[in-house]
Design a protein around this motif. Structure first.
Motif, PDB file in Angstrom:
ATOM      1  N   GLY A 160      80.010 -69.707 -28.321  1.00 43.38           N
ATOM      2  CA  GLY A 160      79.972 -68.500 -29.147  1.00 43.38           C
ATOM      3  C   GLY A 160      81.367 -67.906 -29.259  1.00 43.38           C
ATOM      4  O   GLY A 160      82.367 -68.617 -29.347  1.00 43.38           O
ATOM      5  N   GLY A 161      81.438 -66.586 -29.197  1.00 42.27           N
ATOM      6  CA  GLY A 161      82.725 -65.894 -29.350  1.00 42.27           C
ATOM      7  C   GLY A 161      83.737 -66.234 -28.254  1.00 42.27           C
ATOM      8  O   GLY A 161      84.949 -66.125 -28.467  1.00 42.27           O
ATOM      9  N   ASN A 187      78.174 -74.619 -26.817  1.00 35.58           N
ATOM     10  CA  ASN A 187      78.528 -73.689 -27.890  1.00 35.58           C
ATOM     11  C   ASN A 187      78.852 -72.378 -27.182  1.00 35.58           C
ATOM     12  O   ASN A 187      77.945 -71.656 -26.752  1.00 35.58           O
ATOM     13  CB  ASN A 187      77.378 -73.498 -28.882  1.00 35.58           C
ATOM     14  CG  ASN A 187      77.771 -72.571 -30.021  1.00 35.58           C
ATOM     15  OD1 ASN A 187      78.811 -71.916 -29.968  1.00 35.58           O
ATOM     16  ND2 ASN A 187      76.929 -72.492 -31.041  1.00 35.58           N
ATOM     17  N   HIS A 201      79.457 -76.015 -32.802  1.00 33.87           N
ATOM     18  CA  HIS A 201      79.321 -74.739 -33.502  1.00 33.87           C
ATOM     19  C   HIS A 201      78.357 -74.937 -34.657  1.00 33.87           C
ATOM     20  O   HIS A 201      78.444 -75.947 -35.374  1.00 33.87           O
ATOM     21  CB  HIS A 201      80.665 -74.247 -34.051  1.00 33.87           C
ATOM     22  CG  HIS A 201      81.684 -74.107 -32.973  1.00 33.87           C
ATOM     23  ND1 HIS A 201      81.640 -73.075 -32.064  1.00 33.87           N
ATOM     24  CD2 HIS A 201      82.726 -74.886 -32.628  1.00 33.87           C
ATOM     25  CE1 HIS A 201      82.630 -73.227 -31.207  1.00 33.87           C
ATOM     26  NE2 HIS A 201      83.307 -74.317 -31.517  1.00 33.87           N
ATOM     27  N   LEU A 202      77.486 -73.975 -34.848  1.00 27.25           N
ATOM     28  CA  LEU A 202      76.553 -74.044 -35.976  1.00 27.25           C
ATOM     29  C   LEU A 202      77.304 -73.931 -37.292  1.00 27.25           C
ATOM     30  O   LEU A 202      77.038 -74.662 -38.246  1.00 27.25           O
ATOM     31  CB  LEU A 202      75.532 -72.910 -35.857  1.00 27.25           C
ATOM     32  CG  LEU A 202      74.609 -73.028 -34.634  1.00 27.25           C
ATOM     33  CD1 LEU A 202      74.135 -71.666 -34.191  1.00 27.25           C
ATOM     34  CD2 LEU A 202      73.454 -73.948 -34.937  1.00 27.25           C
ATOM     35  N   SER A 203      78.223 -72.988 -37.345  1.00 26.58           N
ATOM     36  CA  SER A 203      78.970 -72.736 -38.582  1.00 26.58           C
ATOM     37  C   SER A 203      80.244 -73.573 -38.601  1.00 26.58           C
ATOM     38  O   SER A 203      80.687 -74.080 -37.561  1.00 26.58           O
ATOM     39  CB  SER A 203      79.327 -71.243 -38.667  1.00 26.58           C
ATOM     40  OG  SER A 203      80.222 -70.887 -37.628  1.00 26.58           O
ATOM     41  N   ARG A 227      70.107 -63.319 -36.542  1.00 23.61           N
ATOM     42  CA  ARG A 227      71.525 -63.009 -36.688  1.00 23.61           C
ATOM     43  C   ARG A 227      72.138 -63.723 -37.898  1.00 23.61           C
ATOM     44  O   ARG A 227      72.179 -64.956 -37.944  1.00 23.61           O
ATOM     45  CB  ARG A 227      72.227 -63.501 -35.418  1.00 23.61           C
ATOM     46  CG  ARG A 227      73.708 -63.395 -35.418  1.00 23.61           C
ATOM     47  CD  ARG A 227      74.282 -64.155 -34.216  1.00 23.61           C
ATOM     48  NE  ARG A 227      75.712 -63.957 -34.169  1.00 23.61           N
ATOM     49  CZ  ARG A 227      76.547 -64.782 -33.558  1.00 23.61           C
ATOM     50  NH1 ARG A 227      76.099 -65.849 -32.930  1.00 23.61           N
ATOM     51  NH2 ARG A 227      77.836 -64.533 -33.567  1.00 23.61           N
ATOM     52  N   ARG A 265      88.799 -67.426 -35.737  1.00 22.42           N
ATOM     53  CA  ARG A 265      87.805 -68.408 -35.290  1.00 22.42           C
ATOM     54  C   ARG A 265      88.339 -69.836 -35.372  1.00 22.42           C
ATOM     55  O   ARG A 265      87.686 -70.781 -34.962  1.00 22.42           O
ATOM     56  CB  ARG A 265      86.529 -68.319 -36.142  1.00 22.42           C
ATOM     57  CG  ARG A 265      85.776 -67.038 -35.945  1.00 22.42           C
ATOM     58  CD  ARG A 265      84.471 -67.035 -36.730  1.00 22.42           C
ATOM     59  NE  ARG A 265      84.042 -65.674 -36.954  1.00 22.42           N
ATOM     60  CZ  ARG A 265      83.331 -64.942 -36.078  1.00 22.42           C
ATOM     61  NH1 ARG A 265      82.940 -65.463 -34.936  1.00 22.42           N
ATOM     62  NH2 ARG A 265      82.998 -63.713 -36.354  1.00 22.42           N
ATOM     63  N   HIS A 298      86.901 -68.602 -28.653  1.00 19.57           N
ATOM     64  CA  HIS A 298      88.204 -68.198 -29.195  1.00 19.57           C
ATOM     65  C   HIS A 298      89.007 -67.339 -28.229  1.00 19.57           C
ATOM     66  O   HIS A 298      90.102 -66.890 -28.568  1.00 19.57           O
ATOM     67  CB  HIS A 298      87.983 -67.438 -30.515  1.00 19.57           C
ATOM     68  CG  HIS A 298      86.921 -68.055 -31.377  1.00 19.57           C
ATOM     69  ND1 HIS A 298      87.073 -69.303 -31.948  1.00 19.57           N
ATOM     70  CD2 HIS A 298      85.670 -67.642 -31.726  1.00 19.57           C
ATOM     71  CE1 HIS A 298      85.967 -69.606 -32.623  1.00 19.57           C
ATOM     72  NE2 HIS A 298      85.100 -68.614 -32.500  1.00 19.57           N
ATOM     73  N   ARG A 325      86.046 -69.979 -41.843  1.00 16.41           N
ATOM     74  CA  ARG A 325      85.759 -68.568 -41.539  1.00 16.41           C
ATOM     75  C   ARG A 325      87.048 -67.824 -41.196  1.00 16.41           C
ATOM     76  O   ARG A 325      88.131 -68.256 -41.568  1.00 16.41           O
ATOM     77  CB  ARG A 325      84.711 -68.512 -40.425  1.00 16.41           C
ATOM     78  CG  ARG A 325      83.394 -69.228 -40.837  1.00 16.41           C
ATOM     79  CD  ARG A 325      82.323 -69.065 -39.810  1.00 16.41           C
ATOM     80  NE  ARG A 325      81.992 -67.657 -39.613  1.00 16.41           N
ATOM     81  CZ  ARG A 325      81.309 -67.204 -38.572  1.00 16.41           C
ATOM     82  NH1 ARG A 325      80.874 -68.036 -37.639  1.00 16.41           N
ATOM     83  NH2 ARG A 325      81.047 -65.921 -38.452  1.00 16.41           N
ATOM     84  N   ILE A 359      83.689 -73.348 -38.385  1.00 17.15           N
ATOM     85  CA  ILE A 359      84.637 -72.289 -37.964  1.00 17.15           C
ATOM     86  C   ILE A 359      85.946 -72.351 -38.751  1.00 17.15           C
ATOM     87  O   ILE A 359      86.677 -71.368 -38.804  1.00 17.15           O
ATOM     88  CB  ILE A 359      84.914 -72.337 -36.438  1.00 17.15           C
ATOM     89  CG1 ILE A 359      85.427 -73.711 -35.994  1.00 17.15           C
ATOM     90  CG2 ILE A 359      83.662 -71.951 -35.652  1.00 17.15           C
ATOM     91  CD1 ILE A 359      85.856 -73.760 -34.522  1.00 17.15           C
ATOM     92  N   PRO A 374      77.438 -66.123 -25.858  1.00 14.69           N
ATOM     93  CA  PRO A 374      76.960 -64.827 -26.307  1.00 14.69           C
ATOM     94  C   PRO A 374      76.438 -64.804 -27.743  1.00 14.69           C
ATOM     95  O   PRO A 374      76.982 -65.481 -28.618  1.00 14.69           O
ATOM     96  CB  PRO A 374      78.197 -63.922 -26.177  1.00 14.69           C
ATOM     97  CG  PRO A 374      79.355 -64.843 -26.088  1.00 14.69           C
ATOM     98  CD  PRO A 374      78.844 -66.102 -25.455  1.00 14.69           C
ATOM     99  N   TYR A 400      74.395 -68.644 -39.668  1.00 18.08           N
ATOM    100  CA  TYR A 400      73.929 -69.373 -38.484  1.00 18.08           C
ATOM    101  C   TYR A 400      72.582 -70.077 -38.674  1.00 18.08           C
ATOM    102  O   TYR A 400      72.122 -70.772 -37.767  1.00 18.08           O
ATOM    103  CB  TYR A 400      73.866 -68.420 -37.285  1.00 18.08           C
ATOM    104  CG  TYR A 400      75.228 -67.878 -36.904  1.00 18.08           C
ATOM    105  CD1 TYR A 400      76.172 -68.709 -36.316  1.00 18.08           C
ATOM    106  CD2 TYR A 400      75.591 -66.559 -37.163  1.00 18.08           C
ATOM    107  CE1 TYR A 400      77.434 -68.240 -35.985  1.00 18.08           C
ATOM    108  CE2 TYR A 400      76.847 -66.074 -36.829  1.00 18.08           C
ATOM    109  CZ  TYR A 400      77.767 -66.921 -36.250  1.00 18.08           C
ATOM    110  OH  TYR A 400      79.019 -66.461 -35.918  1.00 18.08           O
TER     111      TYR A 400
END
Ligand code: DHK
Length: 150
Positions: A77-78, A75, A101-103, A19, A112, A81, A108, A105, A11, A24
Motif C-alpha cells: 500500500g502507501g 502489496n 499493486h492493483l493499480s 475504496r 507513487r 513509497h 498515477r 502506479i 494499509p 482499485y
C-alpha cells in the motif's frame, strides 16, 4: 514439501471494494484472499494471507516469514513509497519477493512512481487488479521450482 507463501497487504487494503473502485476495483480483500488460495492450490502452494494498517506489524510478519515461509508476495500500500523499515526487513528475509499493486502506479501521482519495495523484489506486477495476485503466485511457483533446480 508444500511451499508456504506469505501474502501480505498493507494499509487501506482492508477497504477494497469500497475504496476508490475506479482505481482499485470492486473486489474485496476477502475476494482476493479466496482467489489467492485457489491460485496457490493450482500451483501446489499454500498461502498465509494477512493485512495490516500498521507498518511495524508488516515488519514483524516479514521477519517471521524468514523462518516460516518460502516466499513473500507483498502489496505494501502507501508504505511502498515511504518505508525503509519494510525494505530492510525484506532484504533480511532472504526469500523471493514479488511486489504487487492493483493499480498502475506509473500512471498515477509522481510520488507513487518510486517504490522502496522494488529494491528487494525479484519481480513487480502492477496495474492488473486482483489478477496480479494470481499472476504473482504463478510466478512464485516458477521461482521456487527454478531454485530447487527443476
Ligand atoms: C495501493 C495503495 O494503497 C497505494 O498507496 C499505492 C497500491 C498503490 C495499489 O495499487 O495496490 O500507491
Amino acid at each position: 514439501m508444500t511451499h508456504l507463501i506469505y501474502v501480505l497487504n498493507g494499509p487501506n487494503l482492508n477497504m477494497l471494494g469500497l475504496r476508490e473502485p475506479a482505481i482499485y476495483g470492486r473486489d474485496t480483500l476477502d475476494d482476493i484472499k479466496t482467489r489467492c488460495a485457489a491460485a496457490a492450490k493450482a500451483n501446489g502452494l499454500v498461502t498465509d494471507f494477512r493485512q495490516s494498517n500498521v507498518e511495524g506489524e508488516l515488519v514483524n510478519w516479514i521477519q517471521e516469514a524468514r523462518s516460516k515461509a518460502q516466499g513473500i508476495i507483498l502489496n505494501a500500500g502507501g508504505y511502498t513509497h515511504t518505508s525503509v523499515a519494510i525494505l530492510d526487513a525484506l532484504q533480511a528475509a532472504e526469500l523471493p519477493v514479488i511486489e504487487v499493486h492493483l493499480s498502475n502506479i506509473f500512471r498515477r501521482d509522481q510520488f507513487r512512481q518510486h517504490s522502496y519495495i522494488s529494491l528487494a523484489a525479484t519481480g513487480v506486477i502492477c496495474g492488473l487488479g486482483a489478477k496480479g495476485y494470481e499472476l504473482a503466485l504463478d510466478a512464485m511457483a516458477g521461482l521456487l521450482q527454478a531454485k530447487a533446480g527443476g
